[in-house]
Design a protein around this motif. Structure first.
Motif, PDB file in Angstrom:
ATOM      1  N   VAL A 173       0.829  -1.207   0.000  1.00 38.75           N
ATOM      2  CA  VAL A 173       0.000   0.000   0.000  1.00 38.75           C
ATOM      3  C   VAL A 173       0.865   1.259   0.000  1.00 38.75           C
ATOM      4  O   VAL A 173       0.644   2.192  -0.781  1.00 38.75           O
ATOM      5  N   GLY A 174       1.864   1.285   0.880  1.00 34.57           N
ATOM      6  CA  GLY A 174       2.741   2.450   0.945  1.00 34.57           C
ATOM      7  C   GLY A 174       3.519   2.650  -0.335  1.00 34.57           C
ATOM      8  O   GLY A 174       3.702   3.788  -0.799  1.00 34.57           O
ATOM      9  N   GLY A 175       3.979   1.551  -0.929  1.00 33.22           N
ATOM     10  CA  GLY A 175       4.716   1.644  -2.178  1.00 33.22           C
ATOM     11  C   GLY A 175       3.855   2.142  -3.316  1.00 33.22           C
ATOM     12  O   GLY A 175       4.301   2.968  -4.135  1.00 33.22           O
ATOM     13  N   TYR A 176       2.606   1.658  -3.365  1.00 34.43           N
ATOM     14  CA  TYR A 176       1.697   2.089  -4.435  1.00 34.43           C
ATOM     15  C   TYR A 176       1.343   3.566  -4.292  1.00 34.43           C
ATOM     16  O   TYR A 176       1.381   4.330  -5.265  1.00 34.43           O
ATOM     17  N   ALA A 177       1.018   3.980  -3.055  1.00 37.79           N
ATOM     18  CA  ALA A 177       0.613   5.364  -2.829  1.00 37.79           C
ATOM     19  C   ALA A 177       1.749   6.331  -3.136  1.00 37.79           C
ATOM     20  O   ALA A 177       1.563   7.330  -3.849  1.00 37.79           O
ATOM     21  N   ALA A 178       2.928   6.050  -2.612  1.00 34.05           N
ATOM     22  CA  ALA A 178       4.063   6.951  -2.838  1.00 34.05           C
ATOM     23  C   ALA A 178       4.540   6.896  -4.281  1.00 34.05           C
ATOM     24  O   ALA A 178       4.892   7.926  -4.874  1.00 34.05           O
ATOM     25  N   GLY A 179       4.542   5.709  -4.854  1.00 32.03           N
ATOM     26  CA  GLY A 179       4.993   5.578  -6.234  1.00 32.03           C
ATOM     27  C   GLY A 179       4.077   6.267  -7.221  1.00 32.03           C
ATOM     28  O   GLY A 179       4.539   6.885  -8.187  1.00 32.03           O
ATOM     29  N   ALA A 180       2.758   6.165  -6.979  1.00 29.70           N
ATOM     30  CA  ALA A 180       1.789   6.772  -7.898  1.00 29.70           C
ATOM     31  C   ALA A 180       1.809   8.284  -7.837  1.00 29.70           C
ATOM     32  O   ALA A 180       1.527   8.957  -8.831  1.00 29.70           O
ATOM     33  N   THR A 181       2.127   8.846  -6.671  1.00 31.00           N
ATOM     34  CA  THR A 181       2.086  10.299  -6.512  1.00 31.00           C
ATOM     35  C   THR A 181       3.449  10.970  -6.625  1.00 31.00           C
ATOM     36  O   THR A 181       3.543  12.102  -7.110  1.00 31.00           O
ATOM     37  N   LEU A 182       4.495  10.278  -6.181  1.00 30.58           N
ATOM     38  CA  LEU A 182       5.816  10.907  -6.126  1.00 30.58           C
ATOM     39  C   LEU A 182       6.863  10.203  -6.979  1.00 30.58           C
ATOM     40  O   LEU A 182       7.974  10.710  -7.131  1.00 30.58           O
ATOM     41  N   GLY A 183       6.516   9.058  -7.517  1.00 28.14           N
ATOM     42  CA  GLY A 183       7.500   8.235  -8.216  1.00 28.14           C
ATOM     43  C   GLY A 183       8.134   8.920  -9.423  1.00 28.14           C
ATOM     44  O   GLY A 183       7.429   9.333 -10.346  1.00 28.14           O
ATOM     45  N   ARG A 184       9.445   9.030  -9.402  1.00 28.64           N
ATOM     46  CA  ARG A 184      10.182   9.639 -10.514  1.00 28.64           C
ATOM     47  C   ARG A 184      11.373   8.781 -10.946  1.00 28.64           C
ATOM     48  O   ARG A 184      11.717   8.762 -12.120  1.00 28.64           O
ATOM     49  N   HIS A 185      11.975   8.096 -10.001  1.00 26.90           N
ATOM     50  CA  HIS A 185      13.213   7.378 -10.293  1.00 26.90           C
ATOM     51  C   HIS A 185      12.964   5.864 -10.257  1.00 26.90           C
ATOM     52  O   HIS A 185      12.669   5.303  -9.200  1.00 26.90           O
ATOM     53  N   LYS A 194       7.372   0.142 -13.253  1.00 23.38           N
ATOM     54  CA  LYS A 194       6.533   0.978 -12.390  1.00 23.38           C
ATOM     55  C   LYS A 194       7.093   1.113 -10.974  1.00 23.38           C
ATOM     56  O   LYS A 194       6.632   1.955 -10.213  1.00 23.38           O
ATOM     57  N   LYS A 195       8.043   0.293 -10.602  1.00 25.24           N
ATOM     58  CA  LYS A 195       8.612   0.375  -9.253  1.00 25.24           C
ATOM     59  C   LYS A 195       9.634   1.507  -9.193  1.00 25.24           C
ATOM     60  O   LYS A 195      10.534   1.568 -10.021  1.00 25.24           O
ATOM     61  N   THR A 196       9.477   2.355  -8.194  1.00 21.19           N
ATOM     62  CA  THR A 196      10.373   3.501  -8.055  1.00 21.19           C
ATOM     63  C   THR A 196      10.985   3.526  -6.657  1.00 21.19           C
ATOM     64  O   THR A 196      10.472   2.901  -5.722  1.00 21.19           O
ATOM     65  N   TRP A 197      12.082   4.292  -6.538  1.00 19.69           N
ATOM     66  CA  TRP A 197      12.710   4.450  -5.234  1.00 19.69           C
ATOM     67  C   TRP A 197      11.809   5.243  -4.293  1.00 19.69           C
ATOM     68  O   TRP A 197      11.817   5.014  -3.081  1.00 19.69           O
ATOM     69  N   GLU A 198      11.018   6.152  -4.838  1.00 24.22           N
ATOM     70  CA  GLU A 198      10.072   6.877  -4.005  1.00 24.22           C
ATOM     71  C   GLU A 198       9.003   5.921  -3.451  1.00 24.22           C
ATOM     72  O   GLU A 198       8.597   6.044  -2.286  1.00 24.22           O
ATOM     73  N   GLY A 199       8.571   4.986  -4.293  1.00 23.05           N
ATOM     74  CA  GLY A 199       7.630   3.985  -3.820  1.00 23.05           C
ATOM     75  C   GLY A 199       8.232   3.096  -2.738  1.00 23.05           C
ATOM     76  O   GLY A 199       7.575   2.739  -1.758  1.00 23.05           O
ATOM     77  N   MET A 200       9.509   2.758  -2.927  1.00 22.05           N
ATOM     78  CA  MET A 200      10.210   1.962  -1.913  1.00 22.05           C
ATOM     79  C   MET A 200      10.260   2.712  -0.588  1.00 22.05           C
ATOM     80  O   MET A 200      10.059   2.122   0.485  1.00 22.05           O
ATOM     81  N   ALA A 201      10.501   4.000  -0.644  1.00 23.11           N
ATOM     82  CA  ALA A 201      10.522   4.810   0.574  1.00 23.11           C
ATOM     83  C   ALA A 201       9.150   4.809   1.242  1.00 23.11           C
ATOM     84  O   ALA A 201       9.042   4.717   2.476  1.00 23.11           O
ATOM     85  N   GLY A 202       8.094   4.905   0.439  1.00 22.25           N
ATOM     86  CA  GLY A 202       6.743   4.853   0.991  1.00 22.25           C
ATOM     87  C   GLY A 202       6.463   3.518   1.659  1.00 22.25           C
ATOM     88  O   GLY A 202       5.806   3.464   2.714  1.00 22.25           O
ATOM     89  N   SER A 203       6.959   2.446   1.067  1.00 21.35           N
ATOM     90  CA  SER A 203       6.806   1.117   1.659  1.00 21.35           C
ATOM     91  C   SER A 203       7.477   1.053   3.026  1.00 21.35           C
ATOM     92  O   SER A 203       6.903   0.554   4.001  1.00 21.35           O
TER      93      SER A 203
END
Length: 291
Positions: A173-185, A194-203
């Protein structure tokens, strides 16, 4: 509405999923898991065995696309024996003379041997390739899934399994939310774009928050243990997701199957948990949280 008008179909998400079916299946599984973990842990193991057996069939069918034919019958039989047997031995270790690790090693070895012998009667052509498929499935699904049962069989195992599952879900959930809104890298563009470092941070943030709360108020451990468990689950769970993505990319499929309406294949739901479970079990053991 006239006869020529298009008939309304099931509602679908942007990913093409059947939303009512996905909600119904997800809710049904959630209710079953809650009931069995609370009052009938054996029923939870029954579900785990059923889902992983379907998972072995999914991977078997996927490998057929690249010319690898596993000995699926002994693999499924072994899946039941490995997961069910190791859980039973661990749960009954206070009255049983056979340690759980003996049962686990014995059932794994027996499954491998049976698979090799089963394929032997198919002749020499592709024997190595087909045997490799069997051993891959055995190591990937029943062996890794057995650690869920081992965690459950420990003292206060229900609380530990809940903590692991919550961290896995929070990671998603955290990865999806952060990745969808903030994912750039992109984190692994060649595997899962579709997996981003921003999503990883959200996770990490969401799983760590819930992990710390569960550690303090459910597991009755120090806050740092919840943080450690969450980070380990996020890293290994993400690896599990990427591993399944690699398998699907290699064989050229989007979903493992349609066994779970609205969700795709069973392995599409179990991929993170399978890899996170042995790592979480190791965290419990090495941290002394065996009570």
């Amino acid at each position: 509405m006239t006869a020529s008008d298009p008939q309304p179909g099931p509602r679908t998400s942007r990913a093409g999923r059947d939303l009512p079916a996905a909600i119904a299946v997800g809710l049904g599984l959630f209710i079953y898991v809650v009931i069995t973990l609370a009052w009938w842990p054996v029923g939870f193991i029954v579900l785990l065995v059923a889902l992983t057996s379907l998972g072995t069939i999914e991977v078997h069918q996927a490998l057929l696309r690249i010319g690898m034919r596993s000995a699926i019958v002994p693999v499924v039989i072994g899946n039941v024996a490995i997961i069910g047997g190791s859980y039973a031995a661990a749960a009954l270790q206070s009255v049983s003379k056979v340690p759980w690790h003996v049962v686990l090693l014995g059932t794994i070895g027996g499954t491998v041997l049976l698979a090799l012998i089963w394929r032997m009667f198919g002749g020499a052509e592709n024997y190595v390739k087909d045997s490799a498929a069997s051993l891959f499935i055995i190591g990937y699904i029943p062996l890794l899934a057995s650690f869920v049962g081992l965690i459950l069989a420990e003292q206060h195992g229900v609380a530990k399994v809940v903590a692991v599952f919550v961290c896995v879900v929070a990671s998603d959930v955290g990865g999806y939310a952060a990745g969808a809104t903030l994912g750039r890298h992109a984190m692994a563009p060649n595997i899962s774009p579709k997996k981003t470092w921003e999503g990883m941070a959200g996770s990490v943030v969401l799983a760590s928050t819930l992990g710390i709360l569960l550690s303090v108020y459910v597991l009755h451990q120090a806050w740092w243990f919840g943080l450690l468990l969450a980070v380990v689950v996020v890293v290994t769970g993400t690896a599990g997701d990427l591993i399944e993505s690699l398998i699907k990319r290699d064989v050229g499929i989007k979903d493992m199957s349609s066994f779970l309406p609205g969700h795709g294949g069973v392995m599409d739901r179990l991929d993170s948990t399978l890899v996170a479970a042995p790592a979480a079990w190791l965290v419990f053991v090495l941290s002394g949280v065996a009570w």
